[in-house]
Design an enzyme around this catalytic site. Structure first.
Site, mmCIF file in Angstrom:
data_model
loop_
_atom_site.group_PDB
_atom_site.id
_atom_site.type_symbol
_atom_site.label_atom_id
_atom_site.label_comp_id
_atom_site.label_asym_id
_atom_site.label_seq_id
_atom_site.Cartn_x
_atom_site.Cartn_y
_atom_site.Cartn_z
ATOM 1 N N SER A 97 -32.726 16.168 -42.491
ATOM 2 C CA SER A 97 -31.323 15.810 -42.693
ATOM 3 C C SER A 97 -31.035 15.548 -44.174
ATOM 4 O O SER A 97 -31.216 16.441 -44.998
ATOM 5 C CB SER A 97 -30.985 14.598 -41.820
ATOM 6 O OG SER A 97 -29.600 14.437 -41.684
ATOM 7 N N ASP A 227 -27.541 20.791 -32.526
ATOM 8 C CA ASP A 227 -27.438 19.720 -33.525
ATOM 9 C C ASP A 227 -25.971 19.330 -33.659
ATOM 10 O O ASP A 227 -25.149 20.109 -34.153
ATOM 11 C CB ASP A 227 -27.988 20.212 -34.864
ATOM 12 C CG ASP A 227 -28.155 19.096 -35.883
ATOM 13 O OD1 ASP A 227 -27.321 18.178 -35.903
ATOM 14 O OD2 ASP A 227 -29.116 19.159 -36.667
ATOM 15 N N HIS A 256 -30.285 16.927 -33.324
ATOM 16 C CA HIS A 256 -30.529 16.618 -34.735
ATOM 17 C C HIS A 256 -31.850 15.882 -34.915
ATOM 18 O O HIS A 256 -32.624 16.178 -35.827
ATOM 19 C CB HIS A 256 -29.371 15.766 -35.270
ATOM 20 C CG HIS A 256 -29.430 15.525 -36.744
ATOM 21 N ND1 HIS A 256 -29.312 16.547 -37.662
ATOM 22 C CD2 HIS A 256 -29.597 14.379 -37.462
ATOM 23 C CE1 HIS A 256 -29.396 16.044 -38.895
ATOM 24 N NE2 HIS A 256 -29.575 14.734 -38.790
#
Length: 276
Positions: A97, A227, A256
């Protein structure tokens, strides 16, 4: 606890486990978490004989709760300070991320010999924000909403986010792990509110296009097609095309936070890339 001190006096906490003569793997966490988010990967690669290193980004976890420097250039400089202090050579840098953005910026600028490979997992590059040049991005109102949540009631936001979209626990039929939610909350609340507020701009508005183009080492890009935080088509798919030597793998139905929910699948894939 081990810390390095950066040029502006910020103390960066890090873990450094395993044989010091083994190939190092450096893990970069997402917002608003800490090095602890890599527990499953740290243990896995430690068991495979690697040297594993993970740090708490400034303003996160056990590092200094900074009110300045909460942007990608400084994040990357902090990583450079850590890799210099530990004298890491031929390291594999793996970012999730926001940490994927940190990896892209650091690797693009790293000293020769420091980096062997890089991995971007559910990562924010090339750029999350919707602009004229990036019509597939998310509107600024999404990120304004996150900032408002941080400022108004960070504690509640840090319950709602992992309970819902982060791990896909809001999907019908999902197996919900309360301990995972609680651990996300714990990590988030360890950090500083000002740094977390500022980091929203860093992960959403930073354009990593030129960083990705500059990366010549092999790059593995992993993303789940469910995601709900960083949509894969405007992130992983584009990033894999921009780097000079990229490999893309999309996981059907993965969320995610797939490094936690599907570590049994992701970890062997990471190992195969590191060894390959």
């Amino acid at each position: 606890m081990p810390f390095i001190t950066t040029v502006d006096g910020t103390e960066i906490f890090y873990k450094d486990w395993g044989p010091k003569d083994a190939q190092p793997i450096v893990f970069h966490h997402g917002w608003p978490l800490s090095a602890d988010d890599w527990d499953a990967q740290m243990m896995f690669f430690l068991g495979e004989g690697y040297r594993v290193i993970a740090h708490d980004r400034r303003g996160h976890g056990r590092s200094t709760q900074t009110d300045t420097g909460n942007e990608m250039d400084t994040y990357a400089a902090d990583v450079a300070g850590l890799t210099d202090a530990l004298d890491l050579k031929d390291a594999v840098h793996i970012g999730h991320s926001t940490g994927g953005g940190e990896v892209a910026r650091y690797v693009a600028r790293a000293k020769p010999g420091r980096v062997a490979k890089a991995v971007l997992v559910s990562a924010v590059p090339p750029i999350m924000l919707k602009t004229d040049a990036n019509p597939g991005g998310l509107p600024i109102e999404v990120f304004d909403g996150i900032r408002a949540g941080v400022a108004a009631n960070r504690a509640q936001l840090y319950v709602d986010f992992p309970t819902g979209p982060f791990y896909g626990f809001n999907r019908e039929g999902a197996t919900v792990y309360q301990g995972v939610i609680d651990n996300w909350y714990r990590q988030g609340m360890m950090g500083g509110i000002k740094a977390h507020y500022d980091c929203v701009k860093a992960f959403s508005e930073t354009d990593f296009t030129e960083d990705l183009k500059a990366i010549a080492v092999p790059v593995l890009v992993l993303h789940g097609d469910d995601d709900q935080v960083v949509p894969y088509q405007d992130a992983g798919v584009l990033s894999a095309k921009l780097v000079q030597n990229g490999t893309l793998k999309i996981y059907p139905g993965y969320p995610h936070g797939m490094l936690t929910t599907h570590a049994d699948v992701i970890n062997p894939d990471l190992l195969a890339f590191v060894k390959g």
